[in-house]
Enzyme design. Structure first.
Site, PDB file in Angstrom:
ATOM      1  N   HIS A 154      -3.086   2.259  -4.873  1.00  0.00           N
ATOM      2  CA  HIS A 154      -3.372   0.839  -4.609  1.00  0.00           C
ATOM      3  C   HIS A 154      -4.499   0.652  -3.595  1.00  0.00           C
ATOM      4  CE1 HIS A 154       0.158  -1.015  -6.681  1.00  0.00           C
ATOM      5  NE2 HIS A 154       0.512   0.248  -6.674  1.00  0.00           N
ATOM      6  N   ASP A 362     -10.836  -2.776   1.093  1.00  0.00           N
ATOM      7  CA  ASP A 362      -9.540  -3.170   0.541  1.00  0.00           C
ATOM      8  C   ASP A 362      -9.435  -2.672  -0.892  1.00  0.00           C
ATOM      9  OD1 ASP A 362      -7.903  -6.342   1.359  1.00  0.00           O
ATOM     10  OD2 ASP A 362      -7.083  -4.419   0.698  1.00  0.00           O
TER      11      ASP A 362
HETATM   12  O1  LIG Z   1       4.272  -1.763   2.689  1.00  0.00           O
HETATM   13  P1  LIG Z   1       3.521  -2.162   3.920  1.00  0.00           P
HETATM   14  O2  LIG Z   1       3.265  -1.007   4.851  1.00  0.00           O
HETATM   15  O3  LIG Z   1       4.100  -3.363   4.581  1.00  0.00           O
HETATM   16  O4  LIG Z   1       2.036  -2.614   3.432  1.00  0.00           O
HETATM   17  C1  LIG Z   1       1.920  -3.612   2.414  1.00  0.00           C
HETATM   18  C2  LIG Z   1       1.152  -2.998   1.242  1.00  0.00           C
HETATM   19  O5  LIG Z   1      -0.196  -2.795   1.689  1.00  0.00           O
HETATM   20  C3  LIG Z   1      -1.080  -2.112   0.790  1.00  0.00           C
HETATM   21  O6  LIG Z   1      -1.358  -2.912  -0.360  1.00  0.00           O
HETATM   22  C4  LIG Z   1      -2.313  -2.421  -1.302  1.00  0.00           C
HETATM   23  O7  LIG Z   1      -1.885  -2.805  -2.581  1.00  0.00           O
HETATM   24  C5  LIG Z   1      -2.289  -4.112  -3.045  1.00  0.00           C
HETATM   25  C6  LIG Z   1      -1.775  -4.260  -4.484  1.00  0.00           C
HETATM   26  O8  LIG Z   1      -2.360  -3.255  -5.298  1.00  0.00           O
HETATM   27  C7  LIG Z   1      -3.791  -4.230  -3.004  1.00  0.00           C
HETATM   28  O9  LIG Z   1      -4.192  -5.525  -3.493  1.00  0.00           O
HETATM   29  C8  LIG Z   1      -4.231  -4.092  -1.549  1.00  0.00           C
HETATM   30  O10 LIG Z   1      -5.673  -4.126  -1.498  1.00  0.00           O
HETATM   31  C9  LIG Z   1      -3.764  -2.771  -0.959  1.00  0.00           C
HETATM   32  O11 LIG Z   1      -3.954  -2.877   0.444  1.00  0.00           O
HETATM   33  C10 LIG Z   1      -0.445  -0.763   0.445  1.00  0.00           C
HETATM   34  O12 LIG Z   1      -1.292  -0.039  -0.364  1.00  0.00           O
HETATM   35  C11 LIG Z   1       0.910  -0.960  -0.193  1.00  0.00           C
HETATM   36  O13 LIG Z   1       1.514   0.310  -0.465  1.00  0.00           O
HETATM   37  C12 LIG Z   1       1.807  -1.691   0.801  1.00  0.00           C
HETATM   38  O14 LIG Z   1       3.075  -1.975   0.235  1.00  0.00           O
HETATM   39  O1  LIG Z   2       2.663 -14.687   4.705  1.00  0.00           O
HETATM   40  C1  LIG Z   2       2.365 -14.040   3.686  1.00  0.00           C
HETATM   41  C2  LIG Z   2       1.195 -13.243   3.613  1.00  0.00           C
HETATM   42  C3  LIG Z   2       0.897 -12.569   2.436  1.00  0.00           C
HETATM   43  N1  LIG Z   2       1.751 -12.678   1.374  1.00  0.00           N
HETATM   44  C4  LIG Z   2       1.438 -12.001   0.115  1.00  0.00           C
HETATM   45  O2  LIG Z   2       1.157 -10.634   0.362  1.00  0.00           O
HETATM   46  C5  LIG Z   2       0.247 -10.158  -0.622  1.00  0.00           C
HETATM   47  C6  LIG Z   2      -0.929  -9.475   0.082  1.00  0.00           C
HETATM   48  O3  LIG Z   2      -1.495  -8.651  -0.893  1.00  0.00           O
HETATM   49  P1  LIG Z   2      -3.001  -8.155  -0.811  1.00  0.00           P
HETATM   50  O4  LIG Z   2      -3.231  -7.382  -2.049  1.00  0.00           O
HETATM   51  O5  LIG Z   2      -3.905  -9.318  -0.551  1.00  0.00           O
HETATM   52  O6  LIG Z   2      -3.087  -7.236   0.480  1.00  0.00           O
HETATM   53  P2  LIG Z   2      -2.081  -6.080   1.001  1.00  0.00           P
HETATM   54  O7  LIG Z   2      -1.194  -6.758   2.003  1.00  0.00           O
HETATM   55  O8  LIG Z   2      -1.332  -5.581  -0.187  1.00  0.00           O
HETATM   56  O9  LIG Z   2      -2.992  -5.084   1.621  1.00  0.00           O
HETATM   57  C7  LIG Z   2      -0.218 -11.374  -1.438  1.00  0.00           C
HETATM   58  O10 LIG Z   2       0.479 -11.437  -2.668  1.00  0.00           O
HETATM   59  C8  LIG Z   2       0.176 -12.542  -0.535  1.00  0.00           C
HETATM   60  O11 LIG Z   2       0.461 -13.739  -1.247  1.00  0.00           O
HETATM   61  C9  LIG Z   2       2.904 -13.433   1.433  1.00  0.00           C
HETATM   62  O12 LIG Z   2       3.654 -13.525   0.449  1.00  0.00           O
HETATM   63  N2  LIG Z   2       3.186 -14.095   2.595  1.00  0.00           N
END
Ligand SMILES: O=P(O)(O)OC[C@H]1O[C@H](O[C@H]2O[C@H](CO)[C@@H](O)[C@H](O)[C@H]2O)[C@H](O)[C@@H](O)[C@@H]1O
Ligand SMILES: O=c1ccn([C@@H]2O[C@H](COP(=O)(O)OP(=O)(O)O)[C@@H](O)[C@H]2O)c(=O)[nH]1
Length: 454
Positions: A154, A362
């Site tokens: 991701h 990202d």
């Molecule tokens: O699980 P956390 O440590 O709380 O972090 C939240 C997620 O962050 C990252 O998200 C990635 O996946 C998204 C969906 O593919 C993508 O849009 C975003 O750009 C990435 O940052 C992380 O890779 C996930 O594993 C986490 O769950």
């Molecule tokens: O207060 C918040 C902030 C973020 N999001 C969700 O968290 C996800 C963030 O995903 P993104 O791929 O933009 O970044 P990541 O956190 O996975 O790196 C999106 O679906 C947002 O709508 C949410 O539900 N509540």
């Protein structure tokens, strides 16, 4: 029909809010097909790892595992988020590696595999997600699992010379050869992975997307993750009457809204975004007082030092900007460390004239796609989007910016604020057409079709 088994660190347990695109996307994918979702329970066990929780909601069975504090610190806070996360986001300067946390990372992967293997059936399609679980397939094979196993990353795949800076990188990434299919967010990520296999992985690229390493052939492809577009369109259209949305709208006193929604993470470029907003106030004084910037930033990985430093920096920055530029009836920056439910966020997106999505790096960024899908077709807002977000490959009708160019982001804010309705509609329609064609269902179907086809 083969059962879909999803394995990820983060699991979107019903009734447990969590920000993060992986959980949001996989929940939507699994709701379509049903299946088993296996991962960390989110609980820290005071004594030991391994306690299982098993619950079924609708067509999804959730099996999750508790982790001890030591395992969680080594695996999640340590190797995953202080070593791999910065490395994969091109921040070698922030990489904090230790053999202890790497051993913990491998220990937890082995534990997950040991707990998962007895639950598996011969014809399962196993889909492993993200940087926390790179060794998963190799360990499952050691438990005798012969099913097809796919992997999806991701986050970005950086240049191979950056990867090679990681101690024992060969041992870690050789685990990828146990998967049948490896998915990336963009073609650039796929190309950089192929470079790594060729230059450091002692493997070869047979043809684009077909690799051979350790005597084993595996396939790789780009599958840009997306959103449940139709659902967000419907949710946004009904959002105007939500009390929270009405309160935000009335609080603006007729001013335009710029919105940012990001986990509090250094990859999201929030300090640079705050500074660019201040540059906007200085460089475009004629538009001062006409725009309020709301940054929603739920705390993420709060035990990791870099994230704590970031939080302090943003608190200082927000206070400084408001102290210098606010008026008694106008606070330029509204900064909120809270996690909001999706339906409310959708309403906030719809209210905004500008979506500010300016990460330094990202994998994709689903907020960018959600912002577009939530807009009113008659009066859509403008997306200002970092060229270093995976989403920029598709959403190229956004105002694309270099997040390190603070003047450039400041000027893009000014252009967005003054953009004529006709141009806003043209840009929005081009991106909306793409999101209708490539939504979360398309992503899941394309990936699983490729995995089944092997
Ligand atoms: O699980 P956390 O440590 O709380 O972090 C939240 C997620 O962050 C990252 O998200 C990635 O996946 C998204 C969906 O593919 C993508 O849009 C975003 O750009 C990435 O940052 C992380 O890779 C996930 O594993 C986490 O769950
Ligand atoms: O207060 C918040 C902030 C973020 N999001 C969700 O968290 C996800 C963030 O995903 P993104 O791929 O933009 O970044 P990541 O956190 O996975 O790196 C999106 O679906 C947002 O709508 C949410 O539900 N509540």
């Amino acid at each position: 029909m083969s059962r879909l088994v999803i394995v990820s660190n983060r699991v979107a347990l019903p009734g447990v809010p969590s920000a993060g695109g992986l959980a949001v996307a996989l929940q939507a994918a699994l709701e379509e097909t049903g299946g088993l979702w296996f991962g960390w329970s989110g609980n820290i066990d005071p004594v030991e790892s391994g306690r299982l929780h098993d619950r079924t909601e609708g067509n999804i069975r959730y099996v999750t595992v508790d982790l001890s504090k030591r395992d969680h610190d080594d695996y999640y806070n340590g190797f995953a988020n202080r070593t791999l996360w910065p490395l994969l986001h091109f921040r070698v300067d922030l990489v904090d590696y230790s053999r202890e946390t790497y051993a913990g990372y491998r220990r937890v992967n082995a534990l997950f595999a040991e707990k998962l293997a007895p639950l598996l059936r011969e014809d399962d399609l196993i889909w492993v997600h993200d940087y926390h679980l790179i060794p998963m397939a190799k360990v499952l094979r050691e438990f005798g699992v012969r099913s097809r196993i796919g992997f999806f990353l991701h986050v970005p795949m950086p240049s191979s010379d950056l990867l090679a800076a990681l101690p024992q990188h060969e041992r870690l990434f050789e685990g990828l050869s146990s998967y049948d299919l490896i998915g990336f967010q963009t073609e650039r990520d796929l190309e950089r992975f192929q470079d790594y296999v060729r230059l450091f992985g002692r493997g070869r690229v047979i043809e684009h997307g077909v690799l051979e390493t350790k005597g084993r052939r595996l396939r790789a492809g780009a599958f840009p993750i997306s959103i449940d577009t139709a659902h967000i369109v419907k949710q946004a259209a009904a959002s105007a009457n939500r009390p929270g949305v009405k309160r935000l709208a009335s609080s603006l006193s007729g001013r335009a809204l710029a919105i940012g929604v990001d986990r509090l993470d250094y990859s999201k470029g929030l300090p640079e975004r705050f500074r660019a907003f201040e540059r906007f106030l200085k460089r475009h004084s004629g538009q001062r007082g006409k725009l309020t910037f709301l940054q929603i930033a739920p705390v993420s990985r709060g035990e990791v030092a870099e994230y704590q430093h970031l939080r302090h920096e943003l608190e200082q920055l927000a206070g400084h900007i408001n102290g210098v530029h606010a008026e008694p009836d106008w606070t330029p920056v509204r900064y909120v460390n809270r996690n909001y439910p999706h339906p409310l966020l959708t309403g906030y997106y719809r209210l905004a004239r500008i979506g500010l999505v300016t990460p330094l790096r990202d994998g994709m960024n689903l907020v960018a796609k959600e912002f577009v899908a939530a807009q009113d077709a008659e009066d859509p807002g403008v997306l200002v989007l970092s060229s270093f977000a995976g989403a920029a490959r598709e959403l190229d009708s956004a105002l694309l910016v270099n997040p390190y160019d603070l003047d450039g982001v400041a000027d893009a804010i000014a252009v967005a604020l003054a953009m004529p309705l006709e141009e806003r509609r043209e840009r929005w329609q081009a991106m909306m057409t793409l999101l209708q064609a490539n939504d979360i269902t398309t992503w899941r179907r394309n990936y699983l079709m490729a995995l089944r086809g092997i």
